[in-house]
Design an enzyme around this catalytic site. Structure first.
Site, PDB file in Angstrom:
ATOM      1  N   SER A  13       0.841  -1.181   0.000  1.00 15.77           N
ATOM      2  CA  SER A  13       0.000   0.000   0.000  1.00 15.77           C
ATOM      3  C   SER A  13       0.878   1.234   0.000  1.00 15.77           C
ATOM      4  CB  SER A  13      -0.905  -0.006   1.217  1.00 15.77           C
ATOM      5  OG  SER A  13      -0.109   0.081   2.366  1.00 15.77           O
ATOM      6  N   GLY A  17       5.173   2.620   1.107  1.00 17.76           N
ATOM      7  CA  GLY A  17       6.113   3.298   0.228  1.00 17.76           C
ATOM      8  C   GLY A  17       6.270   2.629  -1.116  1.00 17.76           C
ATOM      9  N   ASP A  89       1.446  -2.263 -11.402  1.00 18.87           N
ATOM     10  CA  ASP A  89       1.457  -1.692 -10.061  1.00 18.87           C
ATOM     11  C   ASP A  89       0.047  -1.777  -9.503  1.00 18.87           C
ATOM     12  OD1 ASP A  89       1.836  -0.207  -7.814  1.00 18.87           O
ATOM     13  OD2 ASP A  89       1.939   1.724  -8.844  1.00 18.87           O
ATOM     14  N   THR A  90      -0.111  -2.565  -8.438  1.00 16.23           N
ATOM     15  CA  THR A  90      -1.476  -2.799  -7.959  1.00 16.23           C
ATOM     16  C   THR A  90      -1.651  -2.310  -6.532  1.00 16.23           C
ATOM     17  OG1 THR A  90      -1.026  -4.981  -7.031  1.00 16.23           O
ATOM     18  CG2 THR A  90      -1.582  -4.887  -9.359  1.00 16.23           C
ATOM     19  N   MET A 146      13.992   0.875   6.116  1.00 15.00           N
ATOM     20  CA  MET A 146      15.034   0.437   7.052  1.00 15.00           C
ATOM     21  C   MET A 146      15.661   1.640   7.765  1.00 15.00           C
ATOM     22  SD  MET A 146      15.270  -2.858   7.230  1.00 15.00           S
ATOM     23  CE  MET A 146      16.869  -3.087   8.035  1.00 15.00           C
ATOM     24  N   GLY A 451     -15.103 -59.256 -37.399  1.00 18.76           N
ATOM     25  CA  GLY A 451     -16.454 -59.753 -37.625  1.00 18.76           C
ATOM     26  C   GLY A 451     -17.411 -59.454 -36.488  1.00 18.76           C
ATOM     27  N   SER A 520     -12.364 -52.457 -27.897  1.00 18.58           N
ATOM     28  CA  SER A 520     -11.968 -52.447 -26.473  1.00 18.58           C
ATOM     29  C   SER A 520     -10.703 -53.263 -26.230  1.00 18.58           C
ATOM     30  CB  SER A 520     -13.112 -52.946 -25.574  1.00 18.58           C
ATOM     31  OG  SER A 520     -13.772 -54.063 -26.132  1.00 18.58           O
TER      32      SER A 520
END
Lengths: 608, 302
Positions: A13, A17, A89-90, A146, A451, A520
């Site tokens: 968010s 940052g 960018d979400t 940081m 057959g 089969s």
């Protein structure tokens, strides 16, 4: 210059940052242009801010500037000599989960921001889960701010350990942690001197180095036909589309789904008619086939021995996007999957997932905006799919509201549903003994042209003539309808036998003699057919029409052996596909037993 | 050529994405059209479209929204190109709107703003349901949020708060009669990508994209071409300069830059070190306000 293209998704968010970090990447990699900077400085001065607000580079819409949040996916571009980057960018808030899902769907790598002061929050867990749900192969945790924790190594390691513990629950294969300060620029583009204890590289260096080429599925060849290009003057018919998995080469033997026909790749063309010797995942090409099979949009080309799942019943994780209404079982939507569009009903909501705790709420009855859960759906036409984990292109789909046209959900397929176990059997009011006649199944197996069909036709005729309801289920005929979407791979043959056995069982249950004529070739498949009848308490008679291969080849009424020997068709029983003889058939018929009428009489005798 | 690692270069990847988008529209829409101004973005778009449908021609016409203030070189190029590709050209003219009194021209401003009405009228008259535009997300902030398939209501309006989520390479083009979808195949290209592609593919462009001598006028910190459309203001005097254009639009408000670049390669070199985005430097009308483009998009402009 031949840089490669790498797609990034960022989640986090404004408070973490995130926009500042992206602004920093753009700014320090010299892609912010002077006039954009001037506009930002102007806007910043108007708000009375002291330093240029890098976030303004990325928060574009007026509403966002007014509210100071990112409300939609914004795309940003920057480049280094090695690579070009597209950033989706979400926004990070929970109410915009759908935007993160949208932005992350094609990403090679996700950047997740953590505020070093706050540590691993619910939001961080949610972003990491969504990144893993969307199958993003690489995850980078940007431990930001940081500078506000005194560049503390201890704080960084606490956060790293906490996140690792959580990430163990997710399917994340590559996890990297970078301590940084987006505001000051440390470890974003340049290393900086503030954290000498950190032994890794800067974020940008990592983005330039991370190995993304092998993340695509180059194993399972998948080509959904997108568009047919015809050029009558050149008698050209090409199937245009984007390779969704694996590699195709001219000369490859391929199967075409859902019809199941096999043919060969004649030629592959790149855009503009360049010759392509190998077409691989993500390339847009045009494929020419040797045989005139009349494919269309929504069909899929693959290798005969490696097919996607074919099923109408699909289990999937979905993220619900709609503000207008909730997802509820019983509702019907349009499904967009590869190049196929069909309708599908939501059969069940298995559970709603709490994306923060990963808790499954199995009592949930609906999904609302931004909620994620597992559903089963039933499509009107079969989908040709792989699990999303295996292939993002053939495993992802959209649900679209028919009336509004809105995209209401994104789905990630987990696999085909095994629905039968959840369906309750409704007992009929009529018992078998109350029906007019008793049914059973006569199952004729043997090579092509042995057959079987002639005997079966005669048997049906005689039964009906004697007043006993009988019905012929001929393998070739059923492939025109019920089994029209099956090919001849072992898996498809198994499904073919399973369906015929189920239909025969229904007829038998209704009091009819089912006369099945089907090659089969696999013993196990026939055993399952018998077991199904025995479980239902219905007689089952296995008749082996034991005509030697050379006799069948001499007859060859449909010319199939000749084609198989010439290599025109493949997977033909007796030529290049096996026939497993029954170990203990109820009856064996050989040419010396006489003509079809005589053989039918032998079966009738066995039934008495 | 792709390496044995089965990797595409960035230009190949961008081209593959655009080809996929063209084919998707051709397969799912009835009446697509490609907006063609003769400018570099629309020319790259046309070049990719032609490649996408090889050996057939693109299965749609092209439309030029004509401001009436075109550089002669660009109109000549447009007609030549349409012939070369064997395309049908539809022209929707701003002058027609002015003559009919549907829009009012402000002689002080350029005609770029008046293109919206002519564009929407063209779409309506021909009942186009998909409209390819050459817009790129890197051009400006509002466009950064634009989808590849962008839904427009019956008034051509764009609602940035109500966009359809777009995932993987699945595009949702559902619309009702009268509504349409704007499609942007070059969404993920940057200006530099466009020029590198022009160079790599030998894409033909109007001559004004390359260095040439012409009379220019200094105005609002920009260089404008002195053409028959430009009314000189007090104190302006035209002079000869060696310039190239970075966009082609209304000749009265499209600026040029001093340049000696005579080939795509030389332009690439200039663009790569450029410190100015193309719009800010050369489009007077985008400076109106920080949210100018957003407002125009909502009205139905690109």
């Amino acid at each position: 210059m031949s840089a490669s293209l790498v797609r990034l998704a960022t989640a986090g968010s404004v408070d973490d940052g995130k926009s500042t970090l992206i602004g920093r990447l753009l700014f320090d990699s010299k892609t912010v242009f002077t006039d954009q900077l001037e506009a930002i400085e102007r806007a910043g001065r108007d708000r009375g801010e002291a330093y240029p607000n890098l976030a303004l580079l990325t928060d574009g819409l007026r509403a966002e500037r007014e509210q100071g949040i990112t409300i939609d996916v914004a795309h940003r571009y920057f480049a280094t000599p090695r690579r070009k980057f597209i950033i989706a960018d979400t926004p990070g808030h929970v109410q915009y989960t759908r935007n993160m899902v949208t932005g992350a769907s094609t990403a090679d790598l996700a950047l997740i921001l953590i505020d070093a002061r706050k540590g691993v929050l619910e939001q961080s867990r949610r972003h990491a889960f969504l990144a893993s749900l969307l199958g993003i192969p690489h995850l980078v945790l940007c431990v930001n701010k940081m500078d506000l924790v005194g560049w503390s190594q201890q704080r960084f390691e606490e956060i790293r350990e906490e996140f690792r513990r959580f990430a163990m629950k997710l399917q994340v294969h590559d996890l990297t942690f970078v301590p940084m300060s987006a505001l000051h620029g440390d470890n974003v583009v340049h290393r900086g001197a503030s954290m000498p204890w950190y032994e890794g590289t800067s974020l940008l260096h990592h983005l330039e180095q991370v190995h993304v080429a092998s993340d695509r599925n180059l194993i399972d060849a998948r080509f959904p036909v997108q568009y047919v290009i015809r050029e009558h003057s050149r008698d050209f018919r090409g199937y245009a589309g984007t390779v969704a998995g694996g590699v195709f080469k001219p000369g490859d033997e391929v199967a075409v789904l859902p019809s199941g026909f096999t043919t060969t790749v004649r030629a592959i063309w790149g855009p503009g008619g360049t010759t392509v010797t190998e077409a691989f995942a993500s390339q847009a090409v045009t494929i020419e086939l040797e045989d005139d099979l009349d494919l269309g949009r929504g069909d899929l080309i693959c290798r005969p021995g490696n097919r996607p799942h074919t099923s109408r019943d699909v289990d999937a994780m979905v993220c619900w996007f709609s503000e207008q209404g909730a997802l509820k079982p019983g509702s019907t939507y349009v499904v967009r999957h590869t190049t196929r569009e069909t309708k599908a009903e939501i059969r069940e909501l298995d559970y709603r997932l709490d994306v923060t705790t990963l808790h499954r709420d199995e009592t949930a009855e609906s999904l609302s905006l931004n909620e994620i859960g597992r559903i089963r759906l039933r499509a009107r036409q079969p989908l040709l799919f792989d699990s999303y984990r295996r292939n993002r292109s053939t495993g992802g789909f959209l649900l679209v509201d028919e009336h509004s046209g809105a995209t209401v959900a994104a789905g990630m397929i987990t696999g085909p549903s095994v629905t039968a176990s959840n369906v309750v059997w409704h007992t009929a009011a009529v018992s078998r003994t109350e029906r007019a006649t008793r049914g059973l199944t006569v199952w004729l197996t043997g090579l092509s042209a042995s057959g079987k069909s002639s005997v079966a036709v005669e048997l049906e005729r005689r039964l009906v003539a004697s007043g006993r309801p009988a019905y012929l289920l001929d393998g070739d005929n059923l492939r025109h309808g019920l089994n029209g979407n099956l090919g001849f791979s072992p898996a498809d043959r198994a499904e073919n036998v399973r369906r015929v056995a189920e239909v025969a069982k229904l007829f038998a249950d209704a009091g009819v003699v089912s006369v099945v004529s089907l090659i089969s070739p696999y013993r196990a498949d026939r055993e399952l057919a018998r077991a199904a009848h025995e479980a239902a308490g219905l007689p089952f008679l296995e008749v082996f029409v034991d005509t030697p291969l050379e006799v069948c080849e001499d007859r060859d009424p449909k010319g199939m052996y000749a084609k198989a020997r010439a290599g025109e068709i493949s997977g033909f029983t007796g030529v290049d596909a096996p026939y497993e003889q029954p170990k203990s058939p109820d009856l064996v018929l050989r040419p010396e037993n006489g003509d079809p009428a005589a053989m039918a009489a032998l079966i009738l005798a066995a039934l008495e | 050529m792709a390496s044995p690692a089965y990797e595409l270069t960035h230009l190949e990847a961008l081209e593959a994405e655009a080809v996929h988008i063209f084919r998707e529209v051709a397969a799912t829409f009835e009446r697509p059209v490609l907006l063609f101004s003769g400018g570099k973005d629309s020319m790259v778009m046309l070049h990719v479209a032609a490649k996408a449908f090889w050996p057939s021609p693109p299965p749609f016409p092209v439309m030029h929204v004509d401001t009436g203030h075109n550089f002669d070189e660009v109109v000549e190029f447009r007609d030549r190109t349409v012939d070369r590709y064997g395309l049908r050209l539809v022209v929707s003219s701003v002058q027609d709107d002015i003559d009919a009194g549907r829009v009012v021209e402000d002689p002080k401003a350029g005609r770029n703003r008046l293109q919206t009405a002519a564009l929407l009228r063209g779409i309506r008259e021909h009942a186009f349901d998909a409209v390819f535009g050459g817009a790129r997300r890197d051009e400006e902030k509002a466009r950064a949020k634009e989808r590849v398939f962008s839904f427009r209501d019956e008034f051509g309006q764009w609602d940035p708060r109500n966009q359809r989520p777009e995932l993987w390479d699945l595009y949702n083009g559902r619309h009702r009669k009268g509504e349409h979808i704007r499609v942007f195949p070059l969404s993920n290209w940057t200006e530099l990508d466009i020029w590198q592609y022009v160079e790599a593919e030998n894409v033909d462009l109007p001559s004004i994209y390359y260095s040439h001598r012409r009379p220019v006028v200094q105005r609002d910190g920009m260089l404008l071409a002195h053409t028959r459309f430009l009314t000189l203001n007090e104190g302006e005097s035209p002079y000869e300069a060696t310039v190239r254009f970075r966009t082609v639009g209304d000749a009265t408000c499209t600026g040029c830059v001093e340049s000696t670049a005579t080939s795509p390669g030389e332009v690439v070199a200039e663009v790569a070190v450029s410190r100015l985005t193309e719009r800010g430097a050369t489009r007077a009308d985008d400076r109106i306000s920080e949210a100018g483009m957003e407002d125009r998009k909502k009205e139905g402009y690109f």
